[in-house]
Design an enzyme around this catalytic site. Structure first.
Site, PDB file in Angstrom:
ATOM      1  N   ASN A  67       0.822  -1.062  -0.072  1.00 29.19           N
ATOM      2  CA  ASN A  67       0.002  -0.037  -0.102  1.00 29.19           C
ATOM      3  C   ASN A  67       0.867   1.058  -0.016  1.00 29.19           C
ATOM      4  OD1 ASN A  67      -1.586   2.110   0.910  1.00 29.19           O
ATOM      5  ND2 ASN A  67      -3.090   0.942   1.770  1.00 29.19           N
ATOM      6  N   GLU A 101      -3.808   1.922  -2.719  1.00 26.42           N
ATOM      7  CA  GLU A 101      -4.216   3.302  -2.472  1.00 26.42           C
ATOM      8  C   GLU A 101      -3.150   4.153  -3.498  1.00 26.42           C
ATOM      9  OE1 GLU A 101      -5.258   5.509   1.037  1.00 26.42           O
ATOM     10  OE2 GLU A 101      -4.110   3.736   2.087  1.00 26.42           O
ATOM     11  N   ASP A 116      -4.197  -4.857   0.769  1.00 27.40           N
ATOM     12  CA  ASP A 116      -4.467  -4.316   1.973  1.00 27.40           C
ATOM     13  C   ASP A 116      -5.990  -4.969   2.497  1.00 27.40           C
ATOM     14  OD1 ASP A 116      -5.181  -2.864   4.253  1.00 27.40           O
ATOM     15  OD2 ASP A 116      -4.634  -0.845   3.228  1.00 27.40           O
ATOM     16  N   ASN A 155      -7.298  -4.702   5.421  1.00 31.40           N
ATOM     17  CA  ASN A 155      -7.912  -3.512   6.548  1.00 31.40           C
ATOM     18  C   ASN A 155      -8.733  -4.737   7.564  1.00 31.40           C
ATOM     19  OD1 ASN A 155      -7.349  -0.881   6.458  1.00 31.40           O
ATOM     20  ND2 ASN A 155      -8.563  -0.772   4.453  1.00 31.40           N
ATOM     21  N   ASP A 195      -1.978  -6.281   5.889  1.00 25.69           N
ATOM     22  CA  ASP A 195      -1.664  -6.481   4.405  1.00 25.69           C
ATOM     23  C   ASP A 195      -1.339  -8.019   4.481  1.00 25.69           C
ATOM     24  OD1 ASP A 195      -1.243  -3.429   3.273  1.00 25.69           O
ATOM     25  OD2 ASP A 195      -0.442  -3.784   5.329  1.00 25.69           O
ATOM     26  N   ASP A 231       2.846   4.840   5.295  1.00 25.35           N
ATOM     27  CA  ASP A 231       2.415   4.109   6.477  1.00 25.35           C
ATOM     28  C   ASP A 231       2.338   2.705   6.525  1.00 25.35           C
ATOM     29  OD1 ASP A 231       0.085   4.269   5.151  1.00 25.35           O
ATOM     30  OD2 ASP A 231      -0.997   5.494   6.718  1.00 25.35           O
ATOM     31  N   HIS A 232       2.577   2.196   5.365  1.00 22.57           N
ATOM     32  CA  HIS A 232       2.790   0.494   5.316  1.00 22.57           C
ATOM     33  C   HIS A 232       4.052   0.271   4.888  1.00 22.57           C
ATOM     34  CE1 HIS A 232      -1.830  -0.334   5.179  1.00 22.57           C
ATOM     35  NE2 HIS A 232      -1.940   1.009   4.715  1.00 22.57           N
TER      36      HIS A 232
END
Length: 270
Positions: free
Chosen positions: A11, A38, A151, A153, A222, A251-252
């Site tokens: 991501n 993203e 991802d 989530n 992930d 941030d991943h």
């Protein structure tokens, strides 16, 4: 030396703003196939030329400002087999793309966040999960080698979140979501990272706030899921945690697996 196929999911949290980070990681890790989420870029703004210069062909499903998914292949271009999931004809969110790549069907997904929960966004997340499971069943029934990467989530278990007690009511950790992920696995899919690291604390996401990365206050959201034909070929599954510490990074962190080549045979004495 045995050959292998390296498949990754990442991501990028904005493919244009973090293109230098992506290219640096591609050079470092040399994956054969990459699923990106993203993108946060409309279809015409995807940096295909820069990726091609780095050696990667791509198919992508862009969306301005939000969402967006892509599949990269080193040395060639993936053959797109599906864009979006059936079940909601009016769903305009770019969250799923599927392609044939190097003898494997790869589904790249960005499952909705779902917060605040309960509420309409959480309801959409659960419906999207059901639509993903319907597609996953079709893929399994085909008996093709398939990877569903992206991802999700979802933190599947307490081991996948730094402070489980704080997340019970969050859309990424609510019982309904974890049960949906478990039902997906029950179809016959293998969570590759957890298969090779069953008891290890491994995170793939650290929020930018409150020094979460330095404190290792992370989440494992992930995932790469393998269909039965690929499961015996799994050799490695890792998280490139250090990439999260790079300047202007996502941030991943990238997650990747190595699959043994299907043509490899053990040599035997005559």
């Amino acid at each position: 030396m045995a050959r292998r196929m390296r498949i990754a999911t990442y991501n990028v949290n904005g493919v244009r703003g973090r293109l230098d980070v992506l290219l640096r990681w591609l050079e470092m890790r040399q994956p054969d196939v990459v699923c990106l989420q993203e993108l946060k870029a409309p279809q015409a703004a995807f940096p295909a030329a820069a990726l091609e210069k780095a050696g990667y062909g791509a198919v992508w499903h862009g969306q301005a400002r939000w969402n967006g998914v892509a599949i990269l292949s080193r040395g060639d271009t993936p053959i797109e087999t599906r864009r979006g999931l059936a079940g909601e004809p009016d769903d305009a969110q770019s969250r799923y793309i599927e392609a044939a790549v190097k003898g494997v069907i790869v589904g790249c997904l960005y499952l909705p966040n779902g917060n605040p929960a309960p509420g309409p966004k959480f309801d959409y997340k659960l419906r999207w999960f059901e639509r993903l499971m319907a597609r996953a069943r079709v893929l399994l029934d085909s008996e093709a080698p398939v990877v569903l990467a992206g991802d999700y989530n979802v933190m599947p278990t307490d081991l996948d979140v730094y402070a489980p007690e704080r997340w019970r009511d969050d859309a990424l950790f609510r019982t309904e979501v974890r049960e949906a992920y478990a039902r997906l696995l029950d179809q016959g899919w293998c969570d590759a990272l957890r298969a090779l690291h069953p008891d290890e604390v491994l995170y793939t996401f650290w929020d930018y706030f409150r020094n979460r990365y330095a404190r290792n206050s992370g989440l494992r959201i992930d995932h790469l899921l393998l269909s039965p034909p690929l499961q015996p070929r799994l050799r490695r599954a890792e998280v490139d945690r250090e990439v999260r510490g790079w300047e202007k990074t996502s941030d991943h962190a990238p997650v990747w697996i190595d699959l043994a080549d299907r043509t490899v045979r053990r040599r035997t004495k005559p």
